[in-house]
Design a protein around this motif. Structure first.
Motif, PDB file in Angstrom:
ATOM      1  N   PRO A 211      -0.033 -16.813 -56.576  1.00 59.08           N
ATOM      2  CA  PRO A 211       1.084 -16.237 -55.792  1.00 59.08           C
ATOM      3  C   PRO A 211       1.128 -16.656 -54.320  1.00 59.08           C
ATOM      4  O   PRO A 211       1.812 -15.993 -53.525  1.00 59.08           O
ATOM      5  CB  PRO A 211       0.834 -14.722 -55.885  1.00 59.08           C
ATOM      6  N   GLY A 214       2.512 -19.539 -48.895  1.00 56.81           N
ATOM      7  CA  GLY A 214       2.410 -20.542 -47.829  1.00 56.81           C
ATOM      8  C   GLY A 214       2.429 -19.936 -46.434  1.00 56.81           C
ATOM      9  O   GLY A 214       2.245 -20.640 -45.437  1.00 56.81           O
ATOM     10  N   MET A 216       0.435 -18.054 -44.626  1.00 58.26           N
ATOM     11  CA  MET A 216      -0.753 -18.181 -43.772  1.00 58.26           C
ATOM     12  C   MET A 216      -0.876 -19.615 -43.239  1.00 58.26           C
ATOM     13  O   MET A 216      -1.090 -19.834 -42.041  1.00 58.26           O
ATOM     14  CB  MET A 216      -1.997 -17.781 -44.578  1.00 58.26           C
ATOM     15  N   ALA A 275      -4.541 -23.605 -48.175  1.00 57.86           N
ATOM     16  CA  ALA A 275      -3.852 -23.671 -49.479  1.00 57.86           C
ATOM     17  C   ALA A 275      -4.668 -22.965 -50.554  1.00 57.86           C
ATOM     18  O   ALA A 275      -5.894 -22.947 -50.515  1.00 57.86           O
ATOM     19  CB  ALA A 275      -3.630 -25.134 -49.869  1.00 57.86           C
ATOM     20  N   VAL A 277      -5.570 -23.526 -53.979  1.00 53.42           N
ATOM     21  CA  VAL A 277      -5.565 -24.720 -54.846  1.00 53.42           C
ATOM     22  C   VAL A 277      -5.939 -24.327 -56.275  1.00 53.42           C
ATOM     23  O   VAL A 277      -6.912 -23.598 -56.485  1.00 53.42           O
ATOM     24  CB  VAL A 277      -6.589 -25.747 -54.299  1.00 53.42           C
ATOM     25  N   SER A 278      -5.181 -24.830 -57.248  1.00 52.39           N
ATOM     26  CA  SER A 278      -5.533 -24.546 -58.655  1.00 52.39           C
ATOM     27  C   SER A 278      -6.814 -25.290 -59.012  1.00 52.39           C
ATOM     28  O   SER A 278      -6.882 -26.513 -58.855  1.00 52.39           O
ATOM     29  CB  SER A 278      -4.420 -25.026 -59.590  1.00 52.39           C
ATOM     30  N   ASP A 279      -7.789 -24.542 -59.492  1.00 52.99           N
ATOM     31  CA  ASP A 279      -9.082 -25.159 -59.818  1.00 52.99           C
ATOM     32  C   ASP A 279      -9.024 -25.944 -61.132  1.00 52.99           C
ATOM     33  O   ASP A 279      -9.854 -26.805 -61.375  1.00 52.99           O
ATOM     34  CB  ASP A 279     -10.161 -24.077 -59.928  1.00 52.99           C
ATOM     35  N   ILE A 307     -11.217 -30.176 -53.189  1.00 49.19           N
ATOM     36  CA  ILE A 307     -10.830 -30.986 -52.016  1.00 49.19           C
ATOM     37  C   ILE A 307     -11.698 -30.615 -50.814  1.00 49.19           C
ATOM     38  O   ILE A 307     -12.154 -31.470 -50.059  1.00 49.19           O
ATOM     39  CB  ILE A 307      -9.332 -30.780 -51.679  1.00 49.19           C
ATOM     40  N   LEU A 308     -11.920 -29.323 -50.669  1.00 46.49           N
ATOM     41  CA  LEU A 308     -12.691 -28.856 -49.509  1.00 46.49           C
ATOM     42  C   LEU A 308     -14.115 -29.423 -49.547  1.00 46.49           C
ATOM     43  O   LEU A 308     -14.674 -29.838 -48.532  1.00 46.49           O
ATOM     44  CB  LEU A 308     -12.719 -27.320 -49.502  1.00 46.49           C
ATOM     45  N   GLY A 324     -12.444 -23.702 -43.898  1.00 40.97           N
ATOM     46  CA  GLY A 324     -12.014 -23.341 -45.250  1.00 40.97           C
ATOM     47  C   GLY A 324     -11.607 -21.887 -45.288  1.00 40.97           C
ATOM     48  O   GLY A 324     -11.915 -21.114 -44.372  1.00 40.97           O
ATOM     49  N   PHE A 325     -10.901 -21.518 -46.333  1.00 43.84           N
ATOM     50  CA  PHE A 325     -10.591 -20.117 -46.581  1.00 43.84           C
ATOM     51  C   PHE A 325     -11.363 -19.691 -47.824  1.00 43.84           C
ATOM     52  O   PHE A 325     -11.702 -20.528 -48.661  1.00 43.84           O
ATOM     53  CB  PHE A 325      -9.084 -19.934 -46.841  1.00 43.84           C
ATOM     54  N   ALA A 327     -10.707 -16.805 -50.691  1.00 45.18           N
ATOM     55  CA  ALA A 327      -9.962 -15.659 -51.223  1.00 45.18           C
ATOM     56  C   ALA A 327     -10.904 -14.937 -52.177  1.00 45.18           C
ATOM     57  O   ALA A 327     -11.250 -15.471 -53.225  1.00 45.18           O
ATOM     58  CB  ALA A 327      -8.715 -16.148 -51.939  1.00 45.18           C
ATOM     59  N   LYS A 343     -20.139 -26.050 -48.925  1.00 50.33           N
ATOM     60  CA  LYS A 343     -19.089 -27.055 -48.707  1.00 50.33           C
ATOM     61  C   LYS A 343     -19.178 -27.689 -47.318  1.00 50.33           C
ATOM     62  O   LYS A 343     -18.271 -28.396 -46.901  1.00 50.33           O
ATOM     63  CB  LYS A 343     -17.719 -26.429 -48.934  1.00 50.33           C
ATOM     64  N   ILE A 353      -8.561 -10.274 -50.869  1.00 49.49           N
ATOM     65  CA  ILE A 353      -7.197 -10.284 -51.429  1.00 49.49           C
ATOM     66  C   ILE A 353      -6.829  -8.955 -52.089  1.00 49.49           C
ATOM     67  O   ILE A 353      -5.685  -8.773 -52.497  1.00 49.49           O
ATOM     68  CB  ILE A 353      -7.005 -11.453 -52.421  1.00 49.49           C
ATOM     69  N   GLY A 359      -3.741 -11.035 -47.594  1.00 44.03           N
ATOM     70  CA  GLY A 359      -3.786 -12.033 -48.670  1.00 44.03           C
ATOM     71  C   GLY A 359      -2.426 -12.591 -49.040  1.00 44.03           C
ATOM     72  O   GLY A 359      -1.602 -12.896 -48.178  1.00 44.03           O
ATOM     73  N   GLY A 361       1.268 -13.551 -50.135  1.00 43.26           N
ATOM     74  CA  GLY A 361       2.671 -13.137 -50.108  1.00 43.26           C
ATOM     75  C   GLY A 361       3.126 -12.325 -48.908  1.00 43.26           C
ATOM     76  O   GLY A 361       4.267 -12.433 -48.489  1.00 43.26           O
TER      77      GLY A 361
HETATM   78  O1  PMT Z   1      -0.025 -18.335 -48.790  1.00 37.64           O
HETATM   79  P1  PMT Z   1      -0.060 -16.853 -48.487  1.00 37.64           P
HETATM   80  O2  PMT Z   1       0.840 -16.055 -49.411  1.00 37.64           O
HETATM   81  O3  PMT Z   1       0.203 -16.554 -47.031  1.00 37.64           O
HETATM   82  O4  PMT Z   1      -1.543 -16.305 -48.798  1.00 37.64           O
HETATM   83  C1  PMT Z   1      -2.614 -16.705 -48.007  1.00 37.64           C
HETATM   84  C2  PMT Z   1      -3.847 -17.042 -48.857  1.00 37.64           C
HETATM   85  C3  PMT Z   1      -4.364 -15.774 -49.527  1.00 37.64           C
HETATM   86  C4  PMT Z   1      -3.502 -18.084 -49.919  1.00 37.64           C
HETATM   87  C5  PMT Z   1      -4.902 -17.648 -47.881  1.00 37.64           C
HETATM   88  O5  PMT Z   1      -5.171 -16.720 -46.866  1.00 37.64           O
HETATM   89  C6  PMT Z   1      -6.190 -18.004 -48.584  1.00 37.64           C
HETATM   90  O6  PMT Z   1      -7.089 -17.200 -48.766  1.00 37.64           O
HETATM   91  N1  PMT Z   1      -6.286 -19.308 -49.004  1.00 37.64           N
HETATM   92  C7  PMT Z   1      -7.384 -19.840 -49.814  1.00 37.64           C
HETATM   93  C8  PMT Z   1      -7.165 -19.476 -51.263  1.00 37.64           C
HETATM   94  C9  PMT Z   1      -8.196 -20.092 -52.171  1.00 37.64           C
HETATM   95  O7  PMT Z   1      -7.885 -20.987 -52.897  1.00 37.64           O
HETATM   96  O8  PMT Z   1      -9.413 -19.599 -52.037  1.00 37.64           O
HETATM   97  P2  PMT Z   1     -10.713 -20.122 -52.882  1.00 37.64           P
HETATM   98  O9  PMT Z   1     -11.778 -19.159 -52.524  1.00 37.64           O
HETATM   99  O10 PMT Z   1     -10.342 -20.279 -54.333  1.00 37.64           O
HETATM  100  O11 PMT Z   1     -10.994 -21.549 -52.291  1.00 37.64           O
HETATM  101  C10 PMT Z   1     -11.880 -21.746 -51.210  1.00 37.64           C
HETATM  102  C11 PMT Z   1     -11.432 -22.902 -50.351  1.00 37.64           C
HETATM  103  O12 PMT Z   1     -11.534 -24.114 -51.098  1.00 37.64           O
HETATM  104  C12 PMT Z   1     -10.025 -22.831 -49.839  1.00 37.64           C
HETATM  105  O13 PMT Z   1      -9.999 -23.310 -48.502  1.00 37.64           O
HETATM  106  C13 PMT Z   1      -9.253 -23.775 -50.756  1.00 37.64           C
HETATM  107  O14 PMT Z   1      -8.156 -24.396 -50.068  1.00 37.64           O
HETATM  108  C14 PMT Z   1     -10.321 -24.810 -51.097  1.00 37.64           C
HETATM  109  N2  PMT Z   1     -10.192 -25.405 -52.446  1.00 37.64           N
HETATM  110  C15 PMT Z   1     -10.302 -24.645 -53.556  1.00 37.64           C
HETATM  111  C16 PMT Z   1     -10.250 -25.235 -54.803  1.00 37.64           C
HETATM  112  C17 PMT Z   1     -10.099 -26.624 -54.892  1.00 37.64           C
HETATM  113  N3  PMT Z   1     -10.028 -27.222 -56.076  1.00 37.64           N
HETATM  114  N4  PMT Z   1      -9.997 -27.364 -53.783  1.00 37.64           N
HETATM  115  C18 PMT Z   1     -10.055 -26.782 -52.564  1.00 37.64           C
HETATM  116  O15 PMT Z   1      -9.956 -27.469 -51.537  1.00 37.64           O
END
Ligand code: PMT
Length: 406
Positions: A211, A214, A216, A275, A277-279, A307-308, A324-325, A327, A343, A353, A359, A361
């Protein structure tokens, strides 16, 4: 602490034009952002909006005449010199002509003459008036003297004509004000931001995603641009307009995002991965829409690149600050700290979240900003724009270290 507009004293001059009604919304937005807003209505403006509406939105009585009981003999000097920014919207042909030619014959024109703050003019009028060489000459003269001018939008005007002359939308004017009030402490810095979700299609119409709106990531791109950085925003599908002055690269899938990020990474000083990102992606993508009777349907997924993590590896050879973020729905700080180390990040922004107003939306967020080998900052619940500035404040501190070298 807050966004660039918070606690700033902004004087808004409103002239007699139909677009004055739009300024009421802008006053609401500025007050909501924490600005102290004083309004000067010209006598003509009071034919379009009332002092009562202005006071209800700013919680301060507007000024109208130099000689009304609210004014002292020095009000024009006090207002002019205490302001951090002076906005005139709508700026009519009349006020532009007066300022450009040094005429100070009412409270607004006298106060603008007395101000030392940056002045932002938002011209709005009929298109023939706007294109009149006298108005254009006055605008050129004002720009050359250091006045900021926001170009009017083009389209259908209240008088029925079509062309340039529309007052920009309140949100756009707010963005311009935020930009003018932001410190330019990231000038000369190249900042790469990722935002939004990625989509992994299984067939032409169905995909795996999340969900993320974008908001943030776009707030980070906007804040960095306001602070003078050159910004590249790599975004998955969103409904948002790119912030002004930002280079937007649109992607859909994780693989596309990875290619776009890696193409820019080596030239970046700061990389922020907001972002979601779909794993995983479907191992097989069907060329045609999967029929409902394809049952049971078992979809095999394969892992997407992280990617990170790849950026963390690249950082061992290239000097950039990597943010990095995370969630998380449980063990927020512990899980985020693990990601920070694993990382090879400089900063991780831990996002709970499950928390209300944070988090995906929403317009607000609450995060813990964890800087490697330093403390943890709890942002409290704030707008995503404010959170973006807090993150950039931390990154700014690290940039100094980076440029000092080993
Ligand atoms: O877009 P909004 O509606 O404003 O919401 C904001 C948010 C919740 C999306 C944002 O604040 C946030 O938390 N973004 C990271 C979401 C995420 O994918 O978290 P993660 O814990 O799954 O990933 C950790 C980090 O690895 C992130 O920086 C992600 O960009 C990166 N990643 C993850 C998977 C992947 N295959 N490649 C990556 O680079």
């Amino acid at each position: 602490m807050g966004g660039p507009v918070s606690q700033k004293h902004i004087v808004v001059g409103v002239c007699g034009g139909i677009a004055a009604y739009k300024v009421l919304e802008l006053l609401r937005l500025l007050t909501k952002e924490g600005a102290v807003v004083d309004v000067i209505l010209t006598k003509n403006a009071t034919n379009f909006i009332t002092a009562l509406s202005v006071e209800a939105l700013t919680h301060r009585r507007p000024y109208i005449s130099m000689f009304d009981p609210l004014c002292s003999p020095y009000t024009h000097i006090e207002l002019g010199q205490s302001s951090d920014l002076f906005l005139i919207a709508p700026a009519t042909a009349n006020i532009l002509g007066k300022i450009a030619n040094g005429i100070a014959d009412d409270l607004l024109s006298t106060t603008v003459m007395a101000t030392t703050a940056p002045v932002l003019l938002c011209p709005s009028m009929n298109e023939k008036m706007f294109l009149n060489p006298i108005v254009q000459h006055n605008l050129s003269k004002l720009k050359a003297m250091g006045y900021y001018v926001m170009e009017p939008g083009s389209g259908e005007l209240a008088c029925g004509a079509t062309g340039p002359g529309r007052l920009p939308e309140p949100q756009e004017i707010l963005e311009e004000i935020s930009s003018l009030l932001s410190p330019k402490d990231l000038k000369g810095v190249r900042c790469l931001v990722t935002a939004g979700p990625t989509r992994e299609f299984a067939d032409p119409v169905r995909f795996i995603s999340n969900p993320s709106s974008g908001k943030m990531g776009y707030a980070l791109a906007r804040a960095a641009a306001h602070r003078g950085a050159e910004v590249i925003l790599i975004s998955g599908p969103t409904h948002l307009s790119p912030p002004k002055g930002v280079k937007l690269v649109k992607v859909i899938s994780t693989l596309q995002m990875r290619d776009a990020v890696m193409a820019e990474a080596r030239r970046s000083d700061i990389i922020i991965k907001a972002a979601a990102v779909s794993d995983f992606r479907p191992k097989m993508k069907f060329e045609h829409k999967i029929k409902k009777d394809t049952s049971p349907l078992i979809m095999e997924l394969e892992e997407n690149p992280d990617i990170l993590r790849e950026l963390g590896e690249l950082k061992r050879e290239h000097n950039f600050i990597l943010v990095g973020f995370a969630a998380e729905s449980q063990d927020l700080v512990a899980n985020a700290q693990k990601k920070l180390l694993k990382k090879n990040l400089d900063v991780i922004v831990a996002n709970d979240i499950k928390m209300e107003g944070a988090g995906f939306g929403v317009d607000t967020n609450q995060v813990k900003i964890i800087v490697k080998d330093q403390g943890i900052l709890d942002s409290g619940l704030r707008s995503k724009d404010e959170i973006a500035h807090l993150i950039l404040d931390k990154v700014k501190g690290l940039l100094g270290e980076l440029h000092k070298g080993p």
